[in-house]
Structures are given as C-alpha cells and as structure tokens.
Design a protein around this motif. Structure first.
Motif, short mmCIF file in Angstrom:
data_model
loop_
_atom_site.label_atom_id
_atom_site.label_comp_id
_atom_site.label_asym_id
_atom_site.label_seq_id
_atom_site.Cartn_x
_atom_site.Cartn_y
_atom_site.Cartn_z
N UNK A 284 76.70 27.61 -69.58
CA UNK A 284 75.10 28.06 -70.56
C UNK A 284 74.56 26.73 -69.66
N UNK A 285 74.80 26.12 -70.76
CA UNK A 285 74.01 24.88 -70.33
C UNK A 285 73.77 24.15 -68.60
N UNK A 286 74.45 24.39 -67.81
CA UNK A 286 74.18 24.15 -66.22
C UNK A 286 72.84 25.20 -65.86
N UNK A 287 73.50 26.56 -66.31
CA UNK A 287 72.30 27.43 -65.66
C UNK A 287 71.52 27.52 -66.81
N UNK A 288 71.19 27.15 -67.21
CA UNK A 288 69.61 26.59 -68.13
C UNK A 288 68.69 25.56 -67.48
N UNK A 289 70.02 24.39 -66.62
CA UNK A 289 69.10 23.29 -66.39
C UNK A 289 68.61 23.53 -64.82
#
Length: 391
Positions: free
Chosen positions: A232-237
């Motif tokens: 999730x954090x990667x996709x948000x970045x």
C-alpha cells in the motif's frame, strides 16, 4: 497626331497586358483560381468567369510512395502537396500494394493547408519471435525504452529487460540485460507479475505467494530486494509521483481550467509527445462508455479537433486494454484475441493480429514498425514475446 497615337497605343496595350498578368500572378500566388461558373438557376444561358479562392492538401504516408485518390480519381503519389483545390469536402483514399487501404473524408479550407498523414498498415503483418526461452510476464517502462520480463529459460533465470531503440529488434538481439537474478531466497522467474514505477527507477514484483519484492534498478542484479506483504505504501508513493508527472505536463501547456480535472485523473493517459491524453468516460446517462482523446497541440493543425470521440462501447461489453502508439496519433486496442490500431479521430481502424494475446498486453516499439505481445500457439508450450510487423 496619328503618329503619336500609333506610338502610344502599343505602349498602353503593353502596360495593360503586363498589369493584367501581374494581377493574375498575384491572385494565383494567393490561392485564387479562375474558373467557369455554369448557371444552375436557368435564368442565365452564358457561363460566368469567376475568381475563387482555393486551399491546399498536403498528403504524407508512412511508408511513402502510395497512390492518392481524390473522389475516386488518382491524382498523385505520396508525399505530395495538392494545390488549387476548391474549398469543400473530399473523399481521400491512400493505397499501396500489400497494405490496408486508408480512407476518410477530409475538408479543404480556403487559404489554408490541410495536412494528412496516413499510417499504412501491412496486410497480415508477420509475427516474429522476440524470445524463445519462455516468459511469464512483461511490461514496458514508462519512457518506452526498456521492456522488462520474467523468464526461467534465460542463461540465468530472473527479471530481464530488452533495450528498445529505433533500430529493428529480433530474436538474435544482444541488447538485453539482467535486472534481478534468481537466488535461493528470491525466485523472480516464478513471480506472477511485474509493475514499473512512474519514474522507471523501480520494479515491483508480485510473487505467487502474495509477497512483493521491490527491485531497485540502480543496484546490481544480485541485489537483495525489499520485501513486502502489503504494498500500500509503495502504491501511495507512486500515485503521488504519477500526479506530479501529470501536473508537470499540464503546467507546461495551455489547458482550459474545465479540462484540468480530466487531465489529472486516474482515468486519463498522456501521449508520448505530451500533447494529448485519452480519457475513459463512463459517467454518462447513456448505455455507452466513451474513449475520448483531447488534443492540445499548438497551433492546432487545420481540420483537427480538441475533443475527439475516438471510441464508444456498450457498458455491458468488456473493454480492451488501450495503449498509445509511438506517434501519439493512434491508439492500440488489445484484448485476449486481437490487436487493433485506430486513429485518434476515430477513423481507419485496422486489425493487426488475430490470435492468442496473453493478458491483453500490446506495446509499440519506439520506431513504430512493430507491436510487442506475448502469446503461445500450443497449450503445452511456454509463452514467449513476439513482434507484429506493421510496415
């Protein structure tokens, strides 16, 4: 007195003739043509000599040396500039042996040049292998220069890439490189899928056990990747980076405020030249989903529109995957059984391939002469990458 008249009359006649021819030349240079206007109302018997403005049609084809037909009449061969055309609509056909026929209605305007570039597509374009060692997934980088793929059959299994350029590509190419090699702890070649970051600096590898590996392309192929169970954090970045990329494009060109929301939307995809985007519009009260292309070229070429309704599909139909072709003037449509190409104005759709298209993926080579797909022709055979010849 008689002698004077004999001397002056030829001079006056010469001056009149020169002046008349000069005026005709100037009118001709400005696009005017003299023609006979035959009366249609029946009130006059004699045709009238009229001076009319004309327009120009500049016709180009890829490849060139194609025949140009206007309203069914052969007039020239591409590339050509056709002048002295009366303003109005014409049926243009561009034809070359071995290629699909390009045809559409084109309007010519007085005092203006209307440009046509016809992309001619091979009939039954050849299918050529790009790999022969088996591929499980592939994806083109955002800049269109690297084609990443997963393979167990390369000299060393893992995540590999083919460097694309304007030069021809084939199975004997030597411009491939390893991005991440299999190791006891990380078996990339058995992964389910891959995804490029918006800046082409990372590739997210989804493993079959729902784990994720993040490959940093600035590191060697033997690197130890970051491992995630939840990306999730990667996709948000990446979403933030994608937004910044689109904003940079929007800020660099003139876009009406009313269209900026569409231009920045997740449902929009910008063209390689950064002058157009296609938008997936399903928020309509009709039974259709529309694919619209917004064109912000400056100045806008004669005859082109800012908003183009390129395609429409019934909402109960599974839509194809849509990709930009390398010239930013066409869209590639890929589903599980075919590959098509269409001009952004909605005309001249051609089928490039009919057969098994794995994952409905199709990417153009930078030169535009080939489309890259993944396919297999026997149920027990491994899938591989192939190129479809366009020209």
């Amino acid at each position: 007195m008689k002698v004077f008249k004999k001397k002056i009359l030829p001079i006056l006649l010469t001056l009149f003739t020169v002046s008349f021819l000069t005026i005709l030349s100037l009118l001709y240079a400005r696009g005017y043509r003299i023609s006979l206007d035959n009366p249609k109302d029946g009130n006059s018997i004699e045709p009238k000599i009229v001076v009319k403005k004309t327009g120009i049609l500049a016709v180009r084809s890829i490849p060139n040396s194609a025949k140009i037909y206007i309203d069914g009449k052969l007039v020239d061969i591409t590339d050509a500039t056709l002048s002295s055309l009366a303003p109005g609509k014409y049926q243009i056909r561009i034809q070359k042996e071995g290629f699909e026929v390009w045809e559409r209605e084109v309007e010519v305007y007085e005092d203006l040049v209307t440009d046509i570039t016809a992309l001619l597509v091979l009939k039954g374009g050849g299918l050529n292998p790009l790999t022969n060692n088996g591929v499980t997934d592939f994806e083109l980088s955002k800049n269109g220069e690297l084609l990443a793929y997963l393979s167990k059959g390369e000299e060393k299994p893992g995540l590999w890439a083919i460097q694309l350029s304007n030069s021809p590509i084939n199975i004997f190419q030597t411009n491939k490189k390893a991005l991440a090699l299999d190791s006891p702890g990380f078996t990339y070649s058995s992964a389910a899928s891959i995804q490029w970051s918006p800046d082409d600096q990372e590739i997210l590898v989804k493993m079959n056990d729902a784990a994720y590996l993040l490959v940093d392309l600035s590191k060697p192929p033997t690197q130890v990747p970051q491992s995630f169970s939840n990306p999730t954090q990667i996709f948000e970045k990446w979403a933030t980076l994608q937004y910044k990329n689109k904003k940079a494009i929007v800020d660099a060109i003139e876009i009406p405020e009313t269209l900026k929301v569409l231009a920045m939307s997740d449902k929009s995809m910008w063209s390689p030249d950064g002058k157009k985007f296609w938008f997936f519009d399903d928020n309509t009260s009709t039974d259709y989903t529309y694919i619209q292309v917004y064109n912000f070229k400056e100045p806008l070429p004669v005859g082109e529109k800012v908003i183009n309704e390129t395609l429409k599909y019934r909402k109960d139909v599974v839509l194809p995957n849509i990709y930009w072709y390398s010239d930013s003037e066409h869209l590639i449509l890929a589903d599980t059984s075919s590959i098509k190409i269409i001009n952004i104005d909605g005309f001249n759709m051609f089928e490039l391939f009919s057969g098994n298209v794995i994952d409905s993926k199709a990417y153009p080579a930078p030169a535009g002469d080939r489309i890259i797909i993944s396919s297999k022709f026997k149920s027990d055979a491994p899938q591989n990458l192939y190129t479809i010849s366009i020209r």
